[in-house]
Design a protein around this motif. Structure first.
Motif, PDB file in Angstrom:
ATOM      1  N   ALA A  57      -9.436   0.922 -44.963  1.00  0.00           N
ATOM      2  CA  ALA A  57      -9.093   1.953 -43.985  1.00  0.00           C
ATOM      3  C   ALA A  57      -9.514   1.547 -42.577  1.00  0.00           C
ATOM      4  N   ARG A  58     -10.640   0.859 -42.434  1.00  0.00           N
ATOM      5  CA  ARG A  58     -11.068   0.350 -41.124  1.00  0.00           C
ATOM      6  C   ARG A  58     -10.036  -0.628 -40.575  1.00  0.00           C
ATOM      7  N   THR A  59      -9.521  -1.487 -41.427  1.00  0.00           N
ATOM      8  CA  THR A  59      -8.487  -2.440 -41.019  1.00  0.00           C
ATOM      9  C   THR A  59      -7.229  -1.692 -40.579  1.00  0.00           C
ATOM     10  N   ALA A  60      -6.863  -0.650 -41.315  1.00  0.00           N
ATOM     11  CA  ALA A  60      -5.701   0.166 -40.944  1.00  0.00           C
ATOM     12  C   ALA A  60      -5.943   0.860 -39.607  1.00  0.00           C
ATOM     13  N   ALA A  61      -7.155   1.363 -39.389  1.00  0.00           N
ATOM     14  CA  ALA A  61      -7.486   2.026 -38.122  1.00  0.00           C
ATOM     15  C   ALA A  61      -7.409   1.036 -36.963  1.00  0.00           C
ATOM     16  N   ALA A  62      -7.822  -0.193 -37.195  1.00  0.00           N
ATOM     17  CA  ALA A  62      -7.756  -1.219 -36.144  1.00  0.00           C
ATOM     18  C   ALA A  62      -6.300  -1.474 -35.746  1.00  0.00           C
ATOM     19  N   LEU A  63      -5.403  -1.568 -36.718  1.00  0.00           N
ATOM     20  CA  LEU A  63      -3.991  -1.787 -36.412  1.00  0.00           C
ATOM     21  C   LEU A  63      -3.390  -0.573 -35.697  1.00  0.00           C
ATOM     22  N   ALA A  64      -3.722   0.619 -36.155  1.00  0.00           N
ATOM     23  CA  ALA A  64      -3.223   1.830 -35.498  1.00  0.00           C
ATOM     24  C   ALA A  64      -3.688   1.877 -34.046  1.00  0.00           C
ATOM     25  N   LEU A  65      -4.928   1.488 -33.799  1.00  0.00           N
ATOM     26  CA  LEU A  65      -5.449   1.491 -32.432  1.00  0.00           C
ATOM     27  C   LEU A  65      -4.745   0.438 -31.585  1.00  0.00           C
ATOM     28  N   ARG A  66      -4.475  -0.724 -32.150  1.00  0.00           N
ATOM     29  CA  ARG A  66      -3.730  -1.742 -31.399  1.00  0.00           C
ATOM     30  C   ARG A  66      -2.346  -1.215 -31.014  1.00  0.00           C
ATOM     31  N   ASN A  67      -1.727  -0.456 -31.902  1.00  0.00           N
ATOM     32  CA  ASN A  67      -0.443   0.161 -31.575  1.00  0.00           C
ATOM     33  C   ASN A  67      -0.599   1.162 -30.439  1.00  0.00           C
ATOM     34  N   ALA A  68      -1.689   1.929 -30.450  1.00  0.00           N
ATOM     35  CA  ALA A  68      -1.938   2.888 -29.370  1.00  0.00           C
ATOM     36  C   ALA A  68      -2.157   2.163 -28.046  1.00  0.00           C
ATOM     37  N   LEU A  69      -2.894   1.073 -28.060  1.00  0.00           N
ATOM     38  CA  LEU A  69      -3.103   0.301 -26.826  1.00  0.00           C
ATOM     39  C   LEU A  69      -1.777  -0.242 -26.302  1.00  0.00           C
ATOM     40  N   SER A  70      -0.905  -0.700 -27.199  1.00  0.00           N
ATOM     41  CA  SER A  70       0.414  -1.176 -26.774  1.00  0.00           C
ATOM     42  C   SER A  70       1.217  -0.051 -26.142  1.00  0.00           C
ATOM     43  N   ALA A  71       1.111   1.131 -26.712  1.00  0.00           N
ATOM     44  CA  ALA A  71       1.825   2.281 -26.155  1.00  0.00           C
ATOM     45  C   ALA A  71       1.310   2.617 -24.763  1.00  0.00           C
ATOM     46  N   VAL A  72      -0.009   2.604 -24.579  1.00  0.00           N
ATOM     47  CA  VAL A  72      -0.584   2.858 -23.253  1.00  0.00           C
ATOM     48  C   VAL A  72      -0.072   1.823 -22.267  1.00  0.00           C
ATOM     49  N   ARG A  73      -0.165   0.568 -22.624  1.00  0.00           N
ATOM     50  CA  ARG A  73       0.243  -0.511 -21.717  1.00  0.00           C
ATOM     51  C   ARG A  73       1.726  -0.437 -21.355  1.00  0.00           C
ATOM     52  N   SER A  74       2.543   0.096 -22.261  1.00  0.00           N
ATOM     53  CA  SER A  74       3.985   0.142 -22.028  1.00  0.00           C
ATOM     54  C   SER A  74       4.390   1.096 -20.912  1.00  0.00           C
ATOM     55  N   VAL A  75       3.537   2.053 -20.558  1.00  0.00           N
ATOM     56  CA  VAL A  75       3.898   3.023 -19.517  1.00  0.00           C
ATOM     57  C   VAL A  75       3.090   2.861 -18.234  1.00  0.00           C
TER      58      VAL A  75
END
Length: 146
Positions: A57-75
């Motif tokens: 689950a920690r590994t899954a949370a890390a990937l989800a957070l990387r997706n969130a960072l990509s979303a932030v950077r995209s705007v």
């Protein structure tokens, strides 16, 4: 440890419904809930404590957070940087599972590694029965633009 958009350009994960991945309003960026998807596909499903271990689950949370960072950077406007100020981590938890913070630490570790520990946000870890698509974690991030 830079969070400058020019050095780390990213595209936001594609939404799985009728919403956008992130919104920039004034000096704040808010993301949609991000799950551990890669190329639009969940990398893992299930409830933590029965189907997944804390480590998985920690590994899954890390990937989800990387997706969130990509979303932030995209705007972000060109040349801008950001600071995460709030992170909410939802964990699909088995009955009686209480190690929610341990799961959320997988996301916090990514922020500390990529942006520096001084940029860790305030955080909530919330146990829920189920998440979209059977995801074990979902993360929403709020950041201020610098």
């Amino acid at each position: 440890m830079s969070n400058d958009t020019e050095s780390e350009a990213s595209s936001a994960p594609a939404p799985q419904g009728r919403y956008v991945a992130a919104v920039l309003a004034g000096g704040t960026v808010r993301t949609a809930g991000m799950t551990p998807r890669r190329n639009g596909t969940l990398t893992v499903t299930g409830r933590v404590g029965t189907d997944l271990t804390v480590a998985e689950a920690r590994t899954a949370a890390a990937l989800a957070l990387r997706n969130a960072l990509s979303a932030v950077r995209s705007v972000l406007p060109s040349g801008s940087s950001f600071r995460p100020v709030e992170m909410v981590v939802y964990v699909a938890a088995a009955d009686g599972f209480t190690a929610l913070s341990a799961v959320a630490d997988g996301a916090s570790d990514v922020i500390a590694e990529e942006l520096g520990p001084e940029n860790l946000p305030a955080r909530s870890a919330i146990g829920v029965y189920t998440l979209p698509g059977g995801a074990p974690v979902e993360i929403s991030l709020t950041a201020t633009v610098r």
